[in-house]
Design a protein around this motif. Structure first.
Motif, PDB file in Angstrom:
ATOM      1  N   THR A   1      75.128  37.124   2.237  1.00 52.81           N
ATOM      2  CA  THR A   1      75.362  35.927   1.427  1.00 52.81           C
ATOM      3  C   THR A   1      76.360  36.335   0.357  1.00 52.81           C
ATOM      4  OG1 THR A   1      73.062  35.322   1.764  1.00 52.81           O
ATOM      5  CG2 THR A   1      74.217  34.161   0.007  1.00 52.81           C
ATOM      6  N   TYR A   2      77.381  35.515   0.162  1.00 50.27           N
ATOM      7  CA  TYR A   2      78.359  35.809  -0.889  1.00 50.27           C
ATOM      8  C   TYR A   2      77.843  35.222  -2.201  1.00 50.27           C
ATOM      9  CZ  TYR A   2      82.685  35.925  -3.566  1.00 50.27           C
ATOM     10  OH  TYR A   2      83.627  36.153  -4.551  1.00 50.27           O
ATOM     11  N   THR A   3      77.694  36.079  -3.211  1.00 49.59           N
ATOM     12  CA  THR A   3      77.157  35.604  -4.484  1.00 49.59           C
ATOM     13  C   THR A   3      78.210  35.649  -5.597  1.00 49.59           C
ATOM     14  OG1 THR A   3      76.358  37.833  -5.062  1.00 49.59           O
ATOM     15  CG2 THR A   3      74.808  36.401  -3.886  1.00 49.59           C
ATOM     16  N   GLY A   4      79.468  35.908  -5.214  1.00 46.44           N
ATOM     17  CA  GLY A   4      80.533  35.978  -6.214  1.00 46.44           C
ATOM     18  C   GLY A   4      81.144  34.616  -6.487  1.00 46.44           C
ATOM     19  N   ASP A   5      82.219  34.622  -7.263  1.00 47.36           N
ATOM     20  CA  ASP A   5      82.914  33.378  -7.595  1.00 47.36           C
ATOM     21  C   ASP A   5      83.908  33.011  -6.493  1.00 47.36           C
ATOM     22  OD1 ASP A   5      81.668  32.978 -10.117  1.00 47.36           O
ATOM     23  OD2 ASP A   5      82.895  34.594 -10.940  1.00 47.36           O
ATOM     24  N   THR A   6      84.413  31.775  -6.564  1.00 49.00           N
ATOM     25  CA  THR A   6      85.380  31.350  -5.552  1.00 49.00           C
ATOM     26  C   THR A   6      86.676  32.148  -5.751  1.00 49.00           C
ATOM     27  OG1 THR A   6      86.356  29.662  -6.972  1.00 49.00           O
ATOM     28  CG2 THR A   6      84.507  28.973  -5.582  1.00 49.00           C
ATOM     29  N   MET A   7      87.458  32.240  -4.684  1.00 46.66           N
ATOM     30  CA  MET A   7      88.716  32.983  -4.760  1.00 46.66           C
ATOM     31  C   MET A   7      89.647  32.355  -5.812  1.00 46.66           C
ATOM     32  SD  MET A   7      88.542  35.625  -2.844  1.00 46.66           S
ATOM     33  CE  MET A   7      86.948  35.704  -3.615  1.00 46.66           C
ATOM     34  N   LEU A   8      89.571  31.022  -5.925  1.00 44.97           N
ATOM     35  CA  LEU A   8      90.400  30.338  -6.919  1.00 44.97           C
ATOM     36  C   LEU A   8      89.987  30.763  -8.329  1.00 44.97           C
ATOM     37  CD1 LEU A   8      92.620  28.259  -7.400  1.00 44.97           C
ATOM     38  CD2 LEU A   8      90.872  26.489  -7.452  1.00 44.97           C
ATOM     39  N   LYS A   9      88.699  30.695  -8.603  1.00 48.52           N
ATOM     40  CA  LYS A   9      88.199  31.020  -9.948  1.00 48.52           C
ATOM     41  C   LYS A   9      88.510  32.473 -10.329  1.00 48.52           C
ATOM     42  CE  LYS A   9      84.314  30.702 -13.041  1.00 48.52           C
ATOM     43  NZ  LYS A   9      82.883  30.898 -13.159  1.00 48.52           N
ATOM     44  N   VAL A  10      88.261  33.390  -9.381  1.00 46.85           N
ATOM     45  CA  VAL A  10      88.440  34.820  -9.673  1.00 46.85           C
ATOM     46  C   VAL A  10      89.899  35.174  -9.961  1.00 46.85           C
ATOM     47  CG1 VAL A  10      88.317  37.118  -8.635  1.00 46.85           C
ATOM     48  CG2 VAL A  10      86.464  35.524  -8.288  1.00 46.85           C
ATOM     49  N   HIS A  11      90.800  34.572  -9.206  1.00 46.18           N
ATOM     50  CA  HIS A  11      92.200  34.979  -9.318  1.00 46.18           C
ATOM     51  C   HIS A  11      93.023  34.084 -10.250  1.00 46.18           C
ATOM     52  CE1 HIS A  11      90.617  36.799  -5.586  1.00 46.18           C
ATOM     53  NE2 HIS A  11      91.256  37.844  -6.044  1.00 46.18           N
ATOM     54  N   GLN A  12      92.359  33.043 -10.775  1.00 43.89           N
ATOM     55  CA  GLN A  12      93.037  32.121 -11.675  1.00 43.89           C
ATOM     56  C   GLN A  12      93.405  32.823 -12.988  1.00 43.89           C
ATOM     57  OE1 GLN A  12      90.906  28.426 -12.015  1.00 43.89           O
ATOM     58  NE2 GLN A  12      92.865  27.392 -11.786  1.00 43.89           N
ATOM     59  N   GLY A  13      94.623  32.566 -13.453  1.00 42.30           N
ATOM     60  CA  GLY A  13      95.052  33.167 -14.709  1.00 42.30           C
ATOM     61  C   GLY A  13      95.712  34.527 -14.516  1.00 42.30           C
ATOM     62  N   GLN A  14      95.617  35.084 -13.300  1.00 41.28           N
ATOM     63  CA  GLN A  14      96.205  36.414 -13.060  1.00 41.28           C
ATOM     64  C   GLN A  14      97.700  36.322 -12.713  1.00 41.28           C
ATOM     65  OE1 GLN A  14      94.057  39.401 -10.904  1.00 41.28           O
ATOM     66  NE2 GLN A  14      92.186  38.207 -10.862  1.00 41.28           N
ATOM     67  N   LYS A  15      98.128  35.105 -12.352  1.00 38.80           N
ATOM     68  CA  LYS A  15      99.535  34.877 -11.994  1.00 38.80           C
ATOM     69  C   LYS A  15     100.048  35.913 -10.976  1.00 38.80           C
ATOM     70  CE  LYS A  15     100.850  32.326 -16.109  1.00 38.80           C
ATOM     71  NZ  LYS A  15      99.491  32.122 -16.647  1.00 38.80           N
ATOM     72  N   ILE A  16      99.318  36.036  -9.889  1.00 40.53           N
ATOM     73  CA  ILE A  16      99.671  37.014  -8.845  1.00 40.53           C
ATOM     74  C   ILE A  16     100.911  36.504  -8.100  1.00 40.53           C
ATOM     75  CG2 ILE A  16      98.862  38.173  -6.741  1.00 40.53           C
ATOM     76  CD1 ILE A  16      95.962  37.676  -7.802  1.00 40.53           C
ATOM     77  N   ASN A  17     101.960  37.348  -8.043  1.00 42.75           N
ATOM     78  CA  ASN A  17     103.162  36.929  -7.303  1.00 42.75           C
ATOM     79  C   ASN A  17     103.099  37.454  -5.857  1.00 42.75           C
ATOM     80  OD1 ASN A  17     104.022  39.633  -7.319  1.00 42.75           O
ATOM     81  ND2 ASN A  17     105.088  39.359  -9.263  1.00 42.75           N
ATOM     82  N   GLU A  18     104.076  37.008  -5.041  1.00 42.58           N
ATOM     83  CA  GLU A  18     104.030  37.363  -3.622  1.00 42.58           C
ATOM     84  C   GLU A  18     104.171  38.863  -3.379  1.00 42.58           C
ATOM     85  OE1 GLU A  18     106.069  34.625  -0.637  1.00 42.58           O
ATOM     86  OE2 GLU A  18     106.109  33.481  -2.523  1.00 42.58           O
TER      87      GLU A  18
END
Ligand code: HEM
Length: 143
Positions: A85-102
């Protein structure tokens, strides 16, 4: 008595057919790559790879790595069809604000590929894992 024998025979036959069907059920990707020990090895190798790459490590400087390890294992397990069972946050929530580029996204994928190679995954297995994770790319880039 004859009816009882007949009924038992039918029940046994149904049981055998069910067993045959179960044994032919296709293996999940999780089982195919070696289950829990392999998923853990991939995650540990991935954390190692990240720690040696200064471009990517900078994103993780303030991360609680114990939590990251736990959630990444669960995430990889669930997404390869494992019994977790995945108990972490959504991929959107976790990576939001990090401004990850390609560029950094692609570098991270390369690090994950290295981690999978070191864990003994074959080339087709590596691709199958990437195929499962690929649709999540949009939730991580430029957020
Ligand atoms: C290959 C695709 C990726 C997957 C499947 C993935 C998955 C995850 C997961 C499961 C977590 C833990 C969630 C939680 O704690 O609730 C996480 C956290 C994190 N990811 Fe990713 N990730 C990916 C790509 C990336 C990339 C490209 C970067 C940056 C270059 C990145 C940076 C981070 C950071 C910094 C955290 C920790 C956030 C924190 O400290 O709270 N991830 N990721």
């Amino acid at each position: 008595m004859v009816n009882l024998v007949k009924a038992s025979f039918i029940a046994f036959s149904v049981f055998l057919v069910a067993c045959a069907a179960l044994s032919k059920a296709p293996k999940s990707l999780y089982d195919e790559i070696g289950g829990k020990p392999t998923v853990e090895a991939i995650t540990d190798n991935f954390i190692d790879e990240i720690s040696f790459n200064k471009d990517i490590y900078r994103y993780f400087e303030k991360t609680n790595i114990t939590r990251f390890r736990e959630k990444f294992i669960e995430h990889l397990c669930v997404n390869t069809g494992g019994p977790c069972t995945y108990t972490g946050d959504t991929m959107l929530k976790v990576h939001q604000g990090q401004k990850i580029n390609e560029t950094d996204f692609n570098t991270t994928v390369d690090l994950l590929v290295n981690a999978m190679k070191k864990a003994g995954l074959t080339y087709p297995q590596q691709n199958q894992v990437l195929k499962v994770l690929a649709p999540m790319r949009g939730e991580m880039l430029y957020k």
